[in-house]
Design a protein around this motif. Structure first.
Motif, PDB file in Angstrom:
ATOM      1  N   THR A  22      44.354  46.172  34.983  1.00 14.76           N
ATOM      2  CA  THR A  22      44.848  44.872  35.428  1.00 14.76           C
ATOM      3  C   THR A  22      44.683  44.731  36.933  1.00 14.76           C
ATOM      4  O   THR A  22      44.956  45.668  37.682  1.00 14.76           O
ATOM      5  CB  THR A  22      46.339  44.722  35.072  1.00 14.76           C
ATOM      6  OG1 THR A  22      46.499  44.828  33.652  1.00 14.76           O
ATOM      7  CG2 THR A  22      46.886  43.386  35.542  1.00 14.76           C
ATOM      8  N   PRO A  24      45.903  42.378  40.109  1.00 14.80           N
ATOM      9  CA  PRO A  24      46.787  41.300  40.590  1.00 14.80           C
ATOM     10  C   PRO A  24      46.065  40.445  41.626  1.00 14.80           C
ATOM     11  O   PRO A  24      45.267  40.948  42.423  1.00 14.80           O
ATOM     12  CB  PRO A  24      47.962  42.062  41.219  1.00 14.80           C
ATOM     13  CG  PRO A  24      47.349  43.353  41.673  1.00 14.80           C
ATOM     14  CD  PRO A  24      46.260  43.685  40.683  1.00 14.80           C
ATOM     15  N   ASN A  56      50.053  32.122  26.930  1.00 12.68           N
ATOM     16  CA  ASN A  56      49.776  33.375  27.629  1.00 12.68           C
ATOM     17  C   ASN A  56      51.047  33.946  28.249  1.00 12.68           C
ATOM     18  O   ASN A  56      52.007  33.216  28.497  1.00 12.68           O
ATOM     19  CB  ASN A  56      48.760  33.151  28.750  1.00 12.68           C
ATOM     20  CG  ASN A  56      47.385  32.787  28.230  1.00 12.68           C
ATOM     21  OD1 ASN A  56      47.108  32.918  27.053  1.00 12.68           O
ATOM     22  ND2 ASN A  56      46.524  32.328  29.116  1.00 12.68           N
ATOM     23  N   ASN A  59      52.082  35.625  33.748  1.00 14.97           N
ATOM     24  CA  ASN A  59      51.238  35.940  34.904  1.00 14.97           C
ATOM     25  C   ASN A  59      49.749  36.040  34.574  1.00 14.97           C
ATOM     26  O   ASN A  59      48.922  36.115  35.476  1.00 14.97           O
ATOM     27  CB  ASN A  59      51.683  37.262  35.545  1.00 14.97           C
ATOM     28  CG  ASN A  59      53.032  37.162  36.218  1.00 14.97           C
ATOM     29  OD1 ASN A  59      54.006  36.766  35.599  1.00 14.97           O
ATOM     30  ND2 ASN A  59      53.104  37.510  37.484  1.00 14.97           N
ATOM     31  N   LYS A  60      49.395  36.021  33.321  1.00 12.09           N
ATOM     32  CA  LYS A  60      47.998  36.237  32.945  1.00 12.09           C
ATOM     33  C   LYS A  60      47.160  34.980  33.143  1.00 12.09           C
ATOM     34  O   LYS A  60      47.522  33.895  32.709  1.00 12.09           O
ATOM     35  CB  LYS A  60      47.908  36.675  31.485  1.00 12.09           C
ATOM     36  CG  LYS A  60      46.480  36.963  31.021  1.00 12.09           C
ATOM     37  CD  LYS A  60      46.449  37.384  29.552  1.00 12.09           C
ATOM     38  CE  LYS A  60      45.012  37.577  29.065  1.00 12.09           C
ATOM     39  NZ  LYS A  60      44.959  37.924  27.634  1.00 12.09           N
ATOM     40  N   THR A  63      40.542  37.152  31.619  1.00 11.21           N
ATOM     41  CA  THR A  63      40.170  38.338  30.861  1.00 11.21           C
ATOM     42  C   THR A  63      38.667  38.564  30.958  1.00 11.21           C
ATOM     43  O   THR A  63      37.883  37.642  30.721  1.00 11.21           O
ATOM     44  CB  THR A  63      40.535  38.198  29.374  1.00 11.21           C
ATOM     45  OG1 THR A  63      41.924  37.871  29.244  1.00 11.21           O
ATOM     46  CG2 THR A  63      40.254  39.488  28.620  1.00 11.21           C
ATOM     47  N   ILE A  74      42.070  42.669  32.882  1.00  7.16           N
ATOM     48  CA  ILE A  74      42.960  41.509  32.883  1.00  7.16           C
ATOM     49  C   ILE A  74      43.213  41.061  34.316  1.00  7.16           C
ATOM     50  O   ILE A  74      43.457  41.878  35.205  1.00  7.16           O
ATOM     51  CB  ILE A  74      44.310  41.842  32.205  1.00  7.16           C
ATOM     52  CG1 ILE A  74      44.082  42.353  30.773  1.00  7.16           C
ATOM     53  CG2 ILE A  74      45.220  40.611  32.198  1.00  7.16           C
ATOM     54  CD1 ILE A  74      43.437  41.357  29.851  1.00  7.16           C
ATOM     55  N   GLU A  76      45.745  38.918  36.631  1.00  7.96           N
ATOM     56  CA  GLU A  76      47.110  38.391  36.630  1.00  7.96           C
ATOM     57  C   GLU A  76      47.500  37.921  38.026  1.00  7.96           C
ATOM     58  O   GLU A  76      47.032  38.462  39.027  1.00  7.96           O
ATOM     59  CB  GLU A  76      48.115  39.458  36.173  1.00  7.96           C
ATOM     60  CG  GLU A  76      48.000  39.838  34.714  1.00  7.96           C
ATOM     61  CD  GLU A  76      49.129  40.751  34.283  1.00  7.96           C
ATOM     62  OE1 GLU A  76      49.832  41.284  35.183  1.00  7.96           O
ATOM     63  OE2 GLU A  76      49.335  40.917  33.073  1.00  7.96           O
ATOM     64  N   THR A  77      48.379  36.931  38.078  1.00  6.20           N
ATOM     65  CA  THR A  77      48.922  36.490  39.361  1.00  6.20           C
ATOM     66  C   THR A  77      50.063  37.409  39.776  1.00  6.20           C
ATOM     67  O   THR A  77      50.742  37.995  38.935  1.00  6.20           O
ATOM     68  CB  THR A  77      49.429  35.041  39.271  1.00  6.20           C
ATOM     69  OG1 THR A  77      50.397  34.944  38.211  1.00  6.20           O
ATOM     70  CG2 THR A  77      48.288  34.084  38.982  1.00  6.20           C
ATOM     71  N   LYS A  78      50.274  37.506  41.080  1.00  8.70           N
ATOM     72  CA  LYS A  78      51.333  38.368  41.590  1.00  8.70           C
ATOM     73  C   LYS A  78      52.719  37.763  41.363  1.00  8.70           C
ATOM     74  O   LYS A  78      53.716  38.480  41.327  1.00  8.70           O
ATOM     75  CB  LYS A  78      51.116  38.627  43.087  1.00  8.70           C
ATOM     76  CG  LYS A  78      49.821  39.365  43.395  1.00  8.70           C
ATOM     77  CD  LYS A  78      49.607  39.493  44.903  1.00  8.70           C
ATOM     78  CE  LYS A  78      48.281  40.160  45.209  1.00  8.70           C
ATOM     79  NZ  LYS A  78      48.014  40.229  46.669  1.00  8.70           N
ATOM     80  N   ASP A 117      43.430  29.261  32.416  1.00  5.15           N
ATOM     81  CA  ASP A 117      42.914  30.570  32.021  1.00  5.15           C
ATOM     82  C   ASP A 117      41.423  30.670  32.297  1.00  5.15           C
ATOM     83  O   ASP A 117      40.726  29.666  32.458  1.00  5.15           O
ATOM     84  CB  ASP A 117      43.187  30.841  30.536  1.00  5.15           C
ATOM     85  CG  ASP A 117      42.540  29.809  29.629  1.00  5.15           C
ATOM     86  OD1 ASP A 117      41.310  29.832  29.469  1.00  5.15           O
ATOM     87  OD2 ASP A 117      43.272  28.975  29.058  1.00  5.15           O
TER      88      ASP A 117
END
Length: 240
Positions: A22, A24, A56, A59-60, A63, A74, A76-78, A117
């Motif tokens: 993942t 961030p 979702n 935070n996602k 992909t 993945i 993801e946002t912080k 997304d």
């Protein structure tokens, strides 16, 4: 020949494994150089609420998939996506001179994130859809509701996949926000305050009693949060 192909595949997997997981990141709003406020526009808009209505995780946002479609990276946002989108809308309003500076804004935007997304397999894709409602904060009446959507596709590459994925979803989000904030319906409201129900709107020049009464009414109708209510009440009382 087969053994050579197998070795190549194993080498590719070996290269991939250390980076699998993942990543961030943050999405940001970057005002365009030509973004200007409409003539006579009044800074009277605020972002009332932003809700993440996606399926979702909160935070996602992206992909990267392997050859069989299985996710191996993945994005993801912080921070939660709704907080990040809220800040992006705020920056967009600031750049247009529309962000309210008074204790009680005339117009509140209620934003629902229906899609945000990105995905990469053979191609790289970014998708955004916001459902935005403009509310007259003095009456609670809905002024308009509109869906703003951006979808984009480009050729993908396994080189800098995460950077490319972040860029395409950031660009898609910004395009949808620009659609919302440049909508002629909002522009029209920004040059003359809403008068949907004939109720007077409270400004900085109004009496303290009237401002407190209006703020209390907004809280009772759940148009501002408890924290917003307390913060604005404190600011009004500081003017005494």
């Amino acid at each position: 020949m087969q053994s050579g192909i197998g070795a190549l595949v194993l080498s590719a997997v070996a290269i991939c494994l250390p980076g699998c997981g993942t990543t961030p990141t943050d999405l940001t709003y970057r005002p365009a150089a030509q973004t200007i406020a409409a003539t006579g526009a009044i800074p009277m808009v605020e972002i009332s609420t932003v809700t993440d209505a996606r399926k979702n995780p909160s935070n996602k946002i992206g992909t990267v998939r392997g050859g069989y479609g299985n996710p191996f990276w993945i994005l993801e946002t912080k921070t939660p996506v709704n907080d990040m989108v809220r800040q992006a809308f705020i920056e967009g309003l600031k750049s247009r001179g529309l962000l309210a500076k008074t204790d009680v804004a005339y117009i509140g935007l209620v934003v629902s994130i229906e899609r945000l997304d990105s995905n990469q397999l053979m191609r790289r894709e970014g998708h955004t859809r916001f459902n935005v409602k403009a509310i007259d904060k003095s009456t609670g009446q809905q002024l308009y509701s509109q869906v703003y959507e951006d979808n984009r596709v480009e050729d993908g590459s396994f080189v800098s996949q995460v950077d490319g994925l972040r860029k395409i979803i950031n660009d898609s989000m910004q395009a949808a926000i620009d659609q919302a904030l440049d909508d002629p319906k909002l522009t029209a409201l920004s040059v003359s305050r809403p008068q949907s129900a004939g109720a007077p709107l409270v400004t900085m020049g109004s009496s303290v009693e009237a401002r407190l009464a209006t703020l209390k009414d907004l809280r009772e109708r759940n148009l501002v949060s408890q924290k917003e209510y307390e913060d604005r009440r404190r600011k009004i009382l500081e003017d005494l």
